[in-house]
Write a protein that holds these residues in place. Structure first.
Motif, short mmCIF file in Angstrom:
data_model
loop_
_atom_site.label_atom_id
_atom_site.label_comp_id
_atom_site.label_asym_id
_atom_site.label_seq_id
_atom_site.Cartn_x
_atom_site.Cartn_y
_atom_site.Cartn_z
N LEU A 70 -6.61 4.88 2.06
CA LEU A 70 -5.82 6.01 1.56
C LEU A 70 -4.36 5.64 1.32
O LEU A 70 -3.69 6.24 0.47
N SER A 71 -3.84 4.68 2.06
CA SER A 71 -2.41 4.37 1.96
C SER A 71 -2.05 3.69 0.65
O SER A 71 -0.90 3.75 0.21
N THR A 72 -3.03 3.06 -0.01
CA THR A 72 -2.73 2.28 -1.22
C THR A 72 -3.41 2.81 -2.48
O THR A 72 -3.17 2.28 -3.56
N ALA A 74 -3.79 6.04 -4.71
CA ALA A 74 -3.33 7.40 -5.00
C ALA A 74 -4.48 8.28 -5.48
O ALA A 74 -4.54 9.48 -5.15
N GLN A 77 -6.39 9.39 -2.52
CA GLN A 77 -5.64 10.41 -1.79
C GLN A 77 -5.92 11.80 -2.35
O GLN A 77 -6.13 12.76 -1.61
N THR A 81 -7.52 14.94 -0.05
CA THR A 81 -6.49 15.84 0.45
C THR A 81 -6.84 17.30 0.18
O THR A 81 -7.22 17.66 -0.93
N LYS A 139 -4.14 12.04 8.63
CA LYS A 139 -3.22 12.23 7.51
C LYS A 139 -3.79 11.59 6.24
O LYS A 139 -4.33 10.48 6.31
N GLN A 141 -2.40 10.14 3.86
CA GLN A 141 -1.65 9.00 3.32
C GLN A 141 -1.83 7.73 4.15
O GLN A 141 -1.21 6.71 3.87
N GLU A 142 -2.67 7.79 5.18
CA GLU A 142 -2.87 6.64 6.05
C GLU A 142 -4.32 6.18 5.98
O GLU A 142 -5.24 6.99 5.86
#
Length: 426
Positions: A70-72, A74, A77, A81, A139, A141-142
């Motif tokens: 998820l961090s890389t 988009a 994400q 989300t 989260k 984004q992580e």
């Protein structure tokens, strides 16, 4: 056995998508959708006749780790989300389902299988025993790490334990733990297929294996006592009668019922939707992906819990997800969610999944999913009006009690009688 590696880094992990592509290649599945799937009957010759033909495997042999990056990513994400900025539980259920199959596939080893020949076993999710969620809020984004291993084996079925964790401040925090029962079928998916036996490698694996055997016995016992097979016990009958008498107040007429203060009729606590499945929702065997069914059921139940409580509910546990029949890719899928039981701040919701034939008008129940949600305030008492609803109440109550057996907070272990008495005073 530890589920994490002592000094791992995300660079050591394949992503869940990379593992999915790898599994498809191993199974000999071509990319792209074809309504007529290539036959696998030629693989029948490679099926073992007994477990003695296959080498024993330990839990370490099936241990697998993957990453949801998820961090890389988009685009990923956006898919994971919620409108509240949280991680969508339904998406995680999809990942856990396909990952459990990957772990089960890793357990199977047939030294006699020629190189380049796909394994003949067809692996399907038969049951999700339980998915428990921690208080840690992931989260979007992580990165999320998914890991697991086979924890018990029968002749043709495997229990797979799966964990989800997220890194925060250099430490992995558990999001959830799930138990999947994966069934091995023959290449045509018509009958059971043999899998490798399991032999624990150390004392820790012996303990895990013993727990898997106990869970199997518990599942069998609960199935034999289901309300469709056995009359509810004396306590359950008394509780149902007590609920009924509370709707009579002081009126002696059997024709008139009145909703008690602080209560709501079960028939008013329901929500349904219809889904037309598409090829993107298929599994490797051209039937509807079990994770897709779980995601849709989870999101429908969450909306119902939101409407019922007026709070955004937090999922505490998902239990006893039955996959009774495969669903064709072109199916019309009906989902019906009901609030079947409440206690204090907890809401028990059952979702029934049906396939519907528009030509004949007939429906067939394929899945049942049980959700336990928690909200910040005490919720209304749900009251059944029919015998059918009373059996749904009993079934929901049983699932709730089973979930709460492991709850450390004694406040949620109030007896049902005490809870009914408490709500009657509201």
């Amino acid at each position: 056995m530890s589920r994490t590696l002592s000094n791992d880094t995300q660079n050591n992990f394949l992503t869940i998508q990379e593992l999915t592509d790898k599994l498809a290649k191993v199974m000999g599945v071509e990319s792209g959708y074809n309504p007529i799937q290539a036959g696998r009957t030629n693989l029948m010759q490679y099926l073992p006749k007994s477990q003695s033909e296959l080498p024993p495997r330990s839990m370490k042999d099936s241990f697998l780790v993957a990453l949801i990056p998820l961090s890389t990513d988009a685009h990923l994400q956006d898919k994971y989300t919620t409108f509240l900025g949280h991680v969508r539980v339904g998406r995680l259920l999809e990942d856990m389902d396909i990952f459990a199959v990957m772990v089960a596939q890793k357990h199977i080893l047939n030294p006699k299988l020629p190189e380049g020949i796909p394994p003949p076993q067809t692996l399907v999710t038969a049951l999700v025993d339980r998915i428990d969620f921690s208080d840690f809020g992931p989260k979007p984004q992580e990165d999320i790490k998914i890991s697991g291993h086979v924890s018990w084996v029968g002749k043709s079925s495997m229990e797979v334990v799966v964990w989800l964790e997220q890194n925060k401040y250099g430490k992995w925090h558990r999001i959830t733990r799930a138990l999947f029962l994966i069934a091995a079928r023959d290449p045509a998916n018509t009958k059971a297929a043999i899998v490798n036996p399991i032999v624990p490698a150390d004392d820790r694996e012996k303990e895990i294996l013993s727990g898997g055997e106990m869970r199997k016995k518990n599942r069998m016992a609960l199935q034999k006592l289901h309300v469709t097979k056995v009359i509810p016990d004396d306590e359950e009958q008394r509780i149902i009668h007590d609920l009924y008498m509370r709707t009579k107040l002081n009126d002696v007429s059997l024709m008139k019922v009145v909703l008690p203060s602080g209560g709501v009729w079960m028939e008013e606590c329901t929500l349904s939707n219809t889904i037309f499945s598409q090829p993107e929702n298929r599994n490797l065997h051209n039937t509807v992906f079990g994770g897709f069914i779980m995601r849709q059921a989870a999101e429908l139940s969450w909306v119902l819990g939101y409407k019922f409580s007026k709070y955004r509910p937090k999922v505490k546990s998902i239990s006893d997800i039955n996959f009774n029949k495969p669903i064709a890719v072109n199916s019309l899928i009906h989902m019906h969610a009901f609030v079947v039981f409440t206690q204090m701040q907890y809401i028990q919701i059952t979702v029934y999944v049906e396939t519907f034939d528009p030509y004949t008008g007939k429906s067939d129940t394929t899945n049942t999913v049980h959700f336990t949600y928690e909200v910040p305030e005490i919720v209304k008492q749900v009251y059944p009006r029919t015998y059918q609803e009373a059996m749904m109440y009993v079934d929901g109550r049983r699932h709730f009690i089973e979930i709460m057996k492991s709850e450390p907070d004694n406040n949620v272990k109030l007896s049902i009688d005490a809870e009914i008495a408490h709500k009657s005073k509201l």
